[in-house]
Scaffold this motif. Sequence first.
Motif, mmCIF file in Angstrom:
data_model
loop_
_atom_site.group_PDB
_atom_site.id
_atom_site.type_symbol
_atom_site.label_atom_id
_atom_site.label_comp_id
_atom_site.label_asym_id
_atom_site.label_seq_id
_atom_site.Cartn_x
_atom_site.Cartn_y
_atom_site.Cartn_z
ATOM 1 N N ASP A 67 -53.093 48.895 -25.973
ATOM 2 C CA ASP A 67 -53.842 47.717 -24.983
ATOM 3 C C ASP A 67 -53.054 47.768 -23.749
ATOM 4 O OD1 ASP A 67 -55.188 45.402 -23.967
ATOM 5 O OD2 ASP A 67 -54.776 44.293 -25.698
ATOM 6 N N CYS A 68 -53.033 48.987 -23.059
ATOM 7 C CA CYS A 68 -52.230 49.223 -21.723
ATOM 8 C C CYS A 68 -52.276 47.961 -20.643
ATOM 9 C CB CYS A 68 -52.503 50.682 -21.171
ATOM 10 S SG CYS A 68 -52.269 51.875 -22.505
ATOM 11 N N GLU A 69 -53.534 47.401 -20.698
ATOM 12 C CA GLU A 69 -53.512 46.467 -19.588
ATOM 13 C C GLU A 69 -52.784 45.200 -19.880
ATOM 14 O OE1 GLU A 69 -57.215 43.938 -17.442
ATOM 15 O OE2 GLU A 69 -57.670 45.252 -19.269
ATOM 16 N N TRP A 70 -52.420 44.956 -21.323
ATOM 17 C CA TRP A 70 -51.701 44.195 -21.849
ATOM 18 C C TRP A 70 -50.178 44.143 -21.684
ATOM 19 C CZ3 TRP A 70 -51.260 42.551 -27.710
ATOM 20 C CH2 TRP A 70 -50.386 41.497 -27.859
ATOM 21 N N THR A 72 -48.536 46.843 -19.742
ATOM 22 C CA THR A 72 -48.135 47.334 -18.545
ATOM 23 C C THR A 72 -47.981 46.429 -17.465
ATOM 24 O OG1 THR A 72 -50.223 47.783 -17.589
ATOM 25 C CG2 THR A 72 -49.017 49.703 -18.664
ATOM 26 N N ASP A 124 -58.379 52.400 -21.971
ATOM 27 C CA ASP A 124 -57.751 51.653 -21.039
ATOM 28 C C ASP A 124 -57.421 52.414 -19.892
ATOM 29 O OD1 ASP A 124 -55.895 49.595 -19.559
ATOM 30 O OD2 ASP A 124 -55.556 48.930 -21.569
ATOM 31 N N GLU A 125 -57.871 52.104 -18.750
ATOM 32 C CA GLU A 125 -57.833 52.727 -17.502
ATOM 33 C C GLU A 125 -56.294 52.843 -17.050
ATOM 34 O OE1 GLU A 125 -58.876 49.123 -14.505
ATOM 35 O OE2 GLU A 125 -60.175 50.926 -14.441
ATOM 36 N N ARG A 126 -55.552 51.786 -17.759
ATOM 37 C CA ARG A 126 -54.202 51.912 -17.204
ATOM 38 C C ARG A 126 -52.980 52.944 -18.081
ATOM 39 N NH1 ARG A 126 -52.597 45.927 -15.180
ATOM 40 N NH2 ARG A 126 -54.542 45.323 -14.470
ATOM 41 N N GLU A 127 -53.803 53.729 -18.986
ATOM 42 C CA GLU A 127 -53.029 54.869 -19.897
ATOM 43 C C GLU A 127 -52.217 55.852 -19.224
ATOM 44 O OE1 GLU A 127 -56.587 58.113 -20.505
ATOM 45 O OE2 GLU A 127 -56.289 56.557 -22.241
#
Length: 222
Positions: A67-70, A72, A124-127
């Motif tokens: 859950d990279c959005e969480w 990062t 997740d686009e923030r990966e």
Amino acid sequence: MITLLGDIHGDVWELRNAIAEAEESGAAALIQVGDFGLMQDKNSDRFRKVCLEAKLPVYFIDGNHDDCEWWTVFSTVTRVWDDANLFYIPRGTVMEIDNRTIAFMGGAASIDKEYRLRNHWHWDERENISPYEVLRMMDNAKDKHIDMFITHCPPNSVINEHFDPRSKLQFGVGLDWHDHNQDIIENIWRAIGTPNIYSGHMHRTVEGMTYRILDINELITV
């Protein structure tokens, strides 16, 4: 001693077993190398229950199945729950564990991104590692002797040496598909003096003089 744990993809039973083995061996900490799989809205209760029992600190970095959005949004090592021994280590962190200076960088690109999107699976686009996270790493590592580098994605040179590019075809991408995070890790690794690097992501055990890739659920003590 430090115990390292490969990708677990949300398997809390593997985490429980790893904690027990690390404690039995007398390790100072358990460090998981990404694709931990703790999701804010799905399995957090199960993870918390396991980590409530941990007597040693359990650390993890994020991979491309997290859950990279969480995660990062954090820039410092963060305790996930006040009453549990679980800590997230942000990308670009440098910290002391067991009298060793360790650098950390999570993140990787999903070769199966399109498949996951078509099937409405988590992506997740923030990966991917951001330029800011690279700058954070270089700033935190400045003038320090780095003993270990823990990443999710292995460096490009190691992947090229040990993995056949034709294996990409099974994911529906071409031979020209490339994860630029491999290059980022390679550049950081060289910039900080090529310390021993430990990674996950590739779902296979690979071992060299200065690098080690952990298979899924694999445990090693270093």
